[in-house]
Design an enzyme around this catalytic site. Sequence first.
Site, PDB file in Angstrom:
ATOM      1  N   GLY A 168       1.211  -1.117   0.030  1.00  0.00           N
ATOM      2  CA  GLY A 168       0.506   0.115   0.093  1.00  0.00           C
ATOM      3  C   GLY A 168       0.900   1.114  -0.157  1.00  0.00           C
ATOM      4  O   GLY A 168       1.944   1.325   0.744  1.00  0.00           O
TER       5      GLY A 168
ATOM      6  N   ARG B  96      10.359  -1.132  -4.805  1.00  0.00           N
ATOM      7  CA  ARG B  96       9.285  -1.273  -5.292  1.00  0.00           C
ATOM      8  C   ARG B  96       8.963   0.330  -6.468  1.00  0.00           C
ATOM      9  O   ARG B  96       9.099   0.833  -5.551  1.00  0.00           O
ATOM     10  CB  ARG B  96       8.079  -1.668  -4.731  1.00  0.00           C
ATOM     11  CG  ARG B  96       7.544  -2.960  -4.074  1.00  0.00           C
ATOM     12  CD  ARG B  96       6.886  -3.167  -3.376  1.00  0.00           C
ATOM     13  NE  ARG B  96       5.334  -3.318  -4.785  1.00  0.00           N
ATOM     14  CZ  ARG B  96       4.295  -3.391  -3.912  1.00  0.00           C
ATOM     15  NH1 ARG B  96       3.767  -3.177  -3.404  1.00  0.00           N
ATOM     16  NH2 ARG B  96       3.385  -3.636  -5.115  1.00  0.00           N
TER      17      ARG B  96
ATOM     18  N   ASP C 133      -1.432   4.400  -5.885  1.00  0.00           N
ATOM     19  CA  ASP C 133       0.145   4.332  -5.562  1.00  0.00           C
ATOM     20  C   ASP C 133       1.091   5.682  -6.482  1.00  0.00           C
ATOM     21  O   ASP C 133       1.664   5.913  -5.457  1.00  0.00           O
ATOM     22  CB  ASP C 133       0.105   2.838  -6.715  1.00  0.00           C
ATOM     23  CG  ASP C 133       0.035   2.234  -5.518  1.00  0.00           C
ATOM     24  OD1 ASP C 133      -1.056   1.599  -5.687  1.00  0.00           O
ATOM     25  OD2 ASP C 133       1.036   1.334  -4.701  1.00  0.00           O
TER      26      ASP C 133
ATOM     27  N   LYS D 285      -3.755  -0.035  -8.243  1.00  0.00           N
ATOM     28  CA  LYS D 285      -4.070  -1.706  -8.781  1.00  0.00           C
ATOM     29  C   LYS D 285      -4.460  -2.722  -9.792  1.00  0.00           C
ATOM     30  O   LYS D 285      -5.446  -2.050 -10.652  1.00  0.00           O
ATOM     31  CB  LYS D 285      -4.374  -2.794  -7.147  1.00  0.00           C
ATOM     32  CG  LYS D 285      -4.759  -4.376  -6.895  1.00  0.00           C
ATOM     33  CD  LYS D 285      -3.431  -4.570  -7.700  1.00  0.00           C
ATOM     34  CE  LYS D 285      -1.887  -4.599  -6.161  1.00  0.00           C
ATOM     35  NZ  LYS D 285      -0.823  -4.855  -6.697  1.00  0.00           N
TER      36      LYS D 285
HETATM   37  O1  MRU Z   1       0.820  -3.975  -4.668  1.00  0.00           O
HETATM   38  P1  MRU Z   1      -0.073  -3.126  -3.429  1.00  0.00           P
HETATM   39  O2  MRU Z   1      -1.044  -4.149  -2.552  1.00  0.00           O
HETATM   40  O3  MRU Z   1       1.432  -2.686  -2.611  1.00  0.00           O
HETATM   41  O4  MRU Z   1      -0.995  -2.533  -4.353  1.00  0.00           O
HETATM   42  C1  MRU Z   1      -1.669  -1.472  -3.526  1.00  0.00           C
HETATM   43  C2  MRU Z   1      -2.600  -0.672  -4.258  1.00  0.00           C
HETATM   44  O5  MRU Z   1      -2.920  -0.828  -5.050  1.00  0.00           O
HETATM   45  C3  MRU Z   1      -3.435   0.171  -3.232  1.00  0.00           C
HETATM   46  O6  MRU Z   1      -4.224   0.655  -4.031  1.00  0.00           O
HETATM   47  C4  MRU Z   1      -2.761   1.440  -3.674  1.00  0.00           C
HETATM   48  O7  MRU Z   1      -1.489   1.349  -2.861  1.00  0.00           O
HETATM   49  C5  MRU Z   1      -3.747   2.388  -2.581  1.00  0.00           C
HETATM   50  S1  MRU Z   1      -3.673   2.419  -0.330  1.00  0.00           S
HETATM   51  C6  MRU Z   1      -4.068   3.483   0.308  1.00  0.00           C
END
Ligand code: MRU
Length: 343
Positions: free
Chosen positions: A49, A87, A235, A246
Amino acid sequence: VYVRVKSVQRIGDKLRLLDQTRLPHELVYNDYDRYPDIIAAIKRLEVRGAPAIGIAAAYALAVGVKQTGKYQSDDIRVVANEIRQARPTAVNLTWAVDRLMARLEATSPENLAATLDVLWAEAEAIHREDRDMCLRIGQYGAALIGDGDTVLTHCNAGALATGGIGTALGVVYTCRDQGKRIRVYADETRPLLQGARLTAWELQQEGIDVTLICDSVAGALMAEDKIGHVIVGADRIAANGDTANKIGTYSLALLAMAHEIPFYVAAPASTFDQAMESGADIPIELRSPDEVTEVFGSRVAPEGIDVYCPAFDITPNELITCFITDTGLRPGGRAAGAVRCNE
Ligand code: MRU
């Protein structure tokens, strides 16, 4: 607005992470005093996240300087660069590391203890500010949602993904505390099932009325008029409003437009990246083929199959009704009016 779960905590000179790979079966916390282990934890999604990754990255830099005992700027830069690469898509990660580096430059601490003081204090400030930004996002977003409304969300943009009550789910918790009855549909979110494992668990813990669906069910529910609003996190948001989130978010935004359902992106200031002109500039993380060919250790696809596994996609600004930010509502390209974003 209060939510029990805490994904990231500073415990003295260590970073404590709630191991999200073990949820919902086990509640396991891991303490870290070595920065390469935190980088590995970010890569394997033990903490994930965008905002939570940024907070963990900030603490990782303090942990790294404590671990190595080196406080010259060249040494710290090496550690910072390693952390930055954990990442690629969530801008919060580089944003947080850059902010600590800028703070060091501005204060020029003269010894190890003073350097650590600066780093821990700035990391804690990022953590605290994120908590406050979530609360404000919740307040602004809740104004868009009425009593009895139904919200569809994707992935996990909740407390697990932030330093506070979450972004998309922060809106839901704020509605709850305002006495509104809200129903949530949570997409399971293939391939890693953040919706099934994390959002379903988190909302259940908080007593929210939540129903888990396969990602492919969203369109059918919209066609049956069962969804009032779609709220997702982000993100990275480019200067023109194109939004990385995502994988699967783009399809949801198209479905929402086709069914005339408002599509909201909830995100703090740290997720907006003015350096990216449009979504085409945002780096998209590709994940291991195993995440598709195996479901929790069991092979489900033939050996030797080609796999394409992007972790994120880009939703163009034109498909977004409104951005719910910590400074207020900002219309997206799909907004009908500039004042209220739910029309
Ligand atoms: O791969 P992840 O689980 O880190 O992806 C997270 C997301 O896509 C969330 O929607 C995004 O980071 C927003 S979290 C407030």
